[in-house]
Design a protein around this motif. Structure first.
Motif, PDB file in Angstrom:
ATOM      1  N   VAL A  17      -6.360  -3.306   2.807  1.00  0.00           N
ATOM      2  CA  VAL A  17      -6.316  -3.704   1.395  1.00  0.00           C
ATOM      3  C   VAL A  17      -7.615  -4.388   0.976  1.00  0.00           C
ATOM      4  O   VAL A  17      -8.282  -3.956   0.032  1.00  0.00           O
ATOM      5  CB  VAL A  17      -5.109  -4.629   1.126  1.00  0.00           C
ATOM      6  CG1 VAL A  17      -5.142  -5.140  -0.324  1.00  0.00           C
ATOM      7  CG2 VAL A  17      -3.805  -3.907   1.397  1.00  0.00           C
ATOM      8  N   ALA A  18      -7.991  -5.461   1.667  1.00  0.00           N
ATOM      9  CA  ALA A  18      -9.161  -6.261   1.293  1.00  0.00           C
ATOM     10  C   ALA A  18     -10.288  -6.051   2.293  1.00  0.00           C
ATOM     11  O   ALA A  18     -10.730  -6.980   2.973  1.00  0.00           O
ATOM     12  CB  ALA A  18      -8.786  -7.734   1.200  1.00  0.00           C
ATOM     13  N   THR A  19     -10.763  -4.820   2.398  1.00  0.00           N
ATOM     14  CA  THR A  19     -11.820  -4.490   3.347  1.00  0.00           C
ATOM     15  C   THR A  19     -12.563  -3.258   2.867  1.00  0.00           C
ATOM     16  O   THR A  19     -12.052  -2.489   2.043  1.00  0.00           O
ATOM     17  CB  THR A  19     -11.240  -4.235   4.748  1.00  0.00           C
ATOM     18  OG1 THR A  19     -12.299  -3.912   5.659  1.00  0.00           O
ATOM     19  CG2 THR A  19     -10.253  -3.072   4.724  1.00  0.00           C
ATOM     20  N   ARG A  23      -2.001 -11.574  -5.915  1.00  0.00           N
ATOM     21  CA  ARG A  23      -1.565 -11.535  -4.525  1.00  0.00           C
ATOM     22  C   ARG A  23      -0.196 -10.883  -4.353  1.00  0.00           C
ATOM     23  O   ARG A  23       0.063 -10.249  -3.321  1.00  0.00           O
ATOM     24  CB  ARG A  23      -1.596 -12.949  -3.947  1.00  0.00           C
ATOM     25  CG  ARG A  23      -3.013 -13.440  -3.681  1.00  0.00           C
ATOM     26  CD  ARG A  23      -3.083 -14.924  -3.372  1.00  0.00           C
ATOM     27  NE  ARG A  23      -2.834 -15.732  -4.554  1.00  0.00           N
ATOM     28  CZ  ARG A  23      -2.874 -17.070  -4.548  1.00  0.00           C
ATOM     29  NH1 ARG A  23      -3.133 -17.719  -3.428  1.00  0.00           N
ATOM     30  NH2 ARG A  23      -2.652 -17.746  -5.663  1.00  0.00           N
ATOM     31  N   GLY A  24       0.672 -10.981  -5.364  1.00  0.00           N
ATOM     32  CA  GLY A  24       1.945 -10.286  -5.278  1.00  0.00           C
ATOM     33  C   GLY A  24       1.754  -8.779  -5.202  1.00  0.00           C
ATOM     34  O   GLY A  24       2.410  -8.086  -4.414  1.00  0.00           O
ATOM     35  N   SER A  83       2.557  -5.943  -2.306  1.00  0.00           N
ATOM     36  CA  SER A  83       3.204  -4.653  -2.537  1.00  0.00           C
ATOM     37  C   SER A  83       2.416  -3.513  -1.896  1.00  0.00           C
ATOM     38  O   SER A  83       2.984  -2.466  -1.574  1.00  0.00           O
ATOM     39  CB  SER A  83       3.380  -4.405  -4.041  1.00  0.00           C
ATOM     40  OG  SER A  83       2.154  -4.108  -4.675  1.00  0.00           O
ATOM     41  N   LEU A  84       1.110  -3.716  -1.706  1.00  0.00           N
ATOM     42  CA  LEU A  84       0.276  -2.724  -1.033  1.00  0.00           C
ATOM     43  C   LEU A  84       0.403  -2.790   0.483  1.00  0.00           C
ATOM     44  O   LEU A  84      -0.095  -1.916   1.189  1.00  0.00           O
ATOM     45  CB  LEU A  84      -1.196  -2.915  -1.407  1.00  0.00           C
ATOM     46  CG  LEU A  84      -1.598  -2.633  -2.852  1.00  0.00           C
ATOM     47  CD1 LEU A  84      -3.041  -3.035  -3.086  1.00  0.00           C
ATOM     48  CD2 LEU A  84      -1.396  -1.166  -3.197  1.00  0.00           C
ATOM     49  N   GLY A  85       1.037  -3.858   0.979  1.00  0.00           N
ATOM     50  CA  GLY A  85       1.194  -4.004   2.418  1.00  0.00           C
ATOM     51  C   GLY A  85       0.488  -5.199   3.005  1.00  0.00           C
ATOM     52  O   GLY A  85       0.541  -5.412   4.217  1.00  0.00           O
ATOM     53  N   CYS A  86      -0.203  -6.016   2.176  1.00  0.00           N
ATOM     54  CA  CYS A  86      -0.876  -7.227   2.656  1.00  0.00           C
ATOM     55  C   CYS A  86       0.111  -8.103   3.435  1.00  0.00           C
ATOM     56  O   CYS A  86       1.241  -8.310   3.003  1.00  0.00           O
ATOM     57  CB  CYS A  86      -1.441  -7.997   1.471  1.00  0.00           C
ATOM     58  SG  CYS A  86      -1.980  -9.683   1.846  1.00  0.00           S
ATOM     59  N   ILE A  87      -0.319  -8.621   4.581  1.00  0.00           N
ATOM     60  CA  ILE A  87       0.557  -9.447   5.416  1.00  0.00           C
ATOM     61  C   ILE A  87       0.101 -10.904   5.446  1.00  0.00           C
ATOM     62  O   ILE A  87       0.521 -11.668   6.306  1.00  0.00           O
ATOM     63  CB  ILE A  87       0.635  -8.902   6.844  1.00  0.00           C
ATOM     64  CG1 ILE A  87      -0.759  -8.868   7.500  1.00  0.00           C
ATOM     65  CG2 ILE A  87       1.278  -7.519   6.860  1.00  0.00           C
ATOM     66  CD1 ILE A  87      -0.739  -8.495   8.971  1.00  0.00           C
ATOM     67  N   GLN A  88      -0.776 -11.286   4.514  1.00  0.00           N
ATOM     68  CA  GLN A  88      -1.314 -12.650   4.467  1.00  0.00           C
ATOM     69  C   GLN A  88      -1.983 -13.003   5.795  1.00  0.00           C
ATOM     70  O   GLN A  88      -1.778 -14.068   6.361  1.00  0.00           O
ATOM     71  CB  GLN A  88      -0.217 -13.662   4.116  1.00  0.00           C
ATOM     72  CG  GLN A  88      -0.744 -15.030   3.670  1.00  0.00           C
ATOM     73  CD  GLN A  88       0.342 -15.903   3.072  1.00  0.00           C
ATOM     74  OE1 GLN A  88       0.697 -15.760   1.909  1.00  0.00           O
ATOM     75  NE2 GLN A  88       0.870 -16.835   3.844  1.00  0.00           N
TER      76      GLN A  88
END
Length: 500
Positions: A427-429, A404-405, A409-414
């Motif tokens: 990122v996760a799509t 998750r770190g 770094s890829l731009g994930c905003i939780q």
């Protein structure tokens, strides 16, 4: 509310039509009201949603606010140290390190340093100058003919399917520049993993990428991919911390024809990996499978990943290592706090052992069976910050993996939308429109800088504690908030005798 809407609504619609016809203008107003009233009538008689049935039209606001509740919580409610699973201060540190800008913070800590959960490092008044060279670890025991010199900190398992093609390319390019490995996840090796970065190929229970038509292990396919120059290690996934004992899940909406071809499955279907491997069913079988994969790969390091559950099962594996004289090159320990794109809440919240006690148990057990010097232990599961890495090393880990770190770094905003294909950052799509927003060149640089700056801070922390190397990192470096109050500590009981 429904009766009032139906009765007063028809009156309002009729009145606006009368006014519009009299003045011969603004027909859009009664037309809009008619459409809204028709929607309300439909809401009143549908049977799927009680809220809409009782509160026609108005009920949609409830679903709207529920949909944006994570963003409302994150941007307007949570404090710097409140967010879950990662607080804002940790996410911000990753963002700053990824952008290679100053990660300093003003005005002191926001943590409650006297709280029993507080943990810190005991600095030395004889602090040393931090080393510039980033730490590395050799992986490969006496039965391995192609040992690998790995970074202390690497990208944990995330499959193509769970993550987008551009996300995987960014991770691999960043890993290439930073000279650390990128775990493929159990979804197989995709073209987007082959951007020049080192790979740890994960083999899950579904044998994706090396399976036959019946879903069984295919030695020929495994040999084809395991002998690729970029594949440096092979990891057999027994269980995952976020959902131990539960097969991995690829939602059908993410199972595109491209992903299905890579995994050797049917596209469009929700793919649930079996809960356990079909190639073995006991400790001896696992170790023989380790040996088999090592031979097929030409002697590359082979290990397995698991979340500790029934401790007797791990002890059985140790017993069989000594009986069969077969030793894995590494064991990855995943904590119950590990992440996933999709898991039942009961599994995420209530199954598996957390990372720290798991590491302590594994190291003590390996020592008891005289096995600790024959393999490497890798810590995985919410190992995000430099302090997390050193804590894991103090608990007995040789290396650390994090997922998750690197997503941050890829731009994930939780945004917590990994499981519904609506990740707003791409990122996760597998949504092509959302993926277009992710620039590979920029994000690869951020992956590289996050890794480099995190390990540099590890070097600074070690130097501040007066230590010269990672071999000197142990539990005596750490203190906890309840140490002076209770004179006891469940993690570091041996270092409190001198505390008064």
């Amino acid at each position: 509310m429904r009766d009032k809407f139906l009765s007063w609504g028809i009156v309002l619609v009729a009145a606006t039509w009368v006014v519009a016809l009299l003045i011969k203008a603004h027909y859009w107003i009664p037309t809009l009201l008619t459409a809204i009233y028709a929607l309300g009538v439909y809401n009143s008689y549908q049977t799927k949603h009680a809220i809409l049935r009782n509160f026609p039209v108005l009920g949609y606001f409830r679903y709207f606010f529920e949909g944006i509740s994570p963003e409302m919580q994150q941007y307007f409610i949570e404090r710097e140290t409140d967010g879950k699973p990662f607080p804002r201060n940790q996410r911000s540190a990753v963002y700053r390190r990824s952008k290679n800008i100053s990660d300093t913070v003003p005005f002191g800590t926001q943590l409650e340093v006297n709280h029993r959960k507080y943990e810190g490092i005991k600095h030395s008044i004889y602090a040393k100058s931090p080393k510039e060279e980033l730490p590395r670890v050799w992986v490969g025991g006496e039965q391995c003919t192609q040992p690998y010199h790995a970074s202390l900190f690497n990208i944990s398992a995330m499959s193509f399917g769970a993550l987008s093609d551009r996300a995987q390319m960014s991770l691999n390019k960043g890993a290439k520049k930073g000279n650390f490995y990128h775990n493929t996840g159990e979804g197989g090796i995709s073209p987007y993993h082959l951007e020049g970065g080192d790979l740890c190929w994960q083999i899950g229970t579904g044998y994706f990428g090396c399976r036959d038509d019946e879903g069984k292990f295919n030695p020929e396919l495994f040999t084809k991919y395991s002998t690729l120059p970029s594949v440096k290690m092979i990891e057999i996934k027994l269980s995952q911390g976020a959902k131990p004992g539960h097969g991995g899940v690829l939602p059908g909406v993410k199972n595109t024809p491209e992903i299905a071809k890579i995994r050797h499955v049917q596209p469009g279907l929700t793919i649930i990996s079996p809960p356990s491997h079909s190639s073995f069913s006991d400790a001896a079988g696992l170790l023989r499978f380790v040996q088999h994969l090592r031979e097929l790969s030409g002697g590359k390091p082979v290990g397995f990943k698991l979340c500790i559950g029934d401790t007797k099962e791990f002890e059985d594996i140790c017993v069989q290592m000594n009986v069969l004289k077969i030793y894995p090159d590494f064991i990855t320990i995943d904590g119950a706090e590990g992440g996933t794109g999709a898991a039942p809440p009961e599994f995420s919240d209530g199954v598996g052992m957390p990372l720290e006690p798991a590491l302590i148990f594994v190291n003590r057990t390996l020592r008891n069976y005289n096995l600790r010097n024959k393999l490497r232990v890798i810590a995985s599961g919410k190992v995000l910050t430099s302090l997390d890495i050193l804590r894991a090393v103090a608990m007995g880990a040789d290396m650390c993996n994090n997922a998750r770190g690197f997503m941050f770094s890829l731009g994930c905003i939780q945004a917590l939308r990994c499981n519904n294909n609506n990740c707003p950052t791409g990122v996760a799509t597998q949504d092509k429109m959302l993926i277009k927003g992710l620039d590979v060149t920029d994000k690869a640089e951020r992956v590289y800088h996050f890794h480099k700056n995190t390990l540099h801070t590890c070097n600074e922390l070690i130097a501040a504690a007066g230590r010269s190397s990672y071999e000197e990192v142990d539990a005596s470096m750490f203190m906890r908030g309840d140490e002076f109050e209770h004179l006891s500590d469940k993690y570091f009981p041996d270092i409190l005798g001198n505390v008064r």
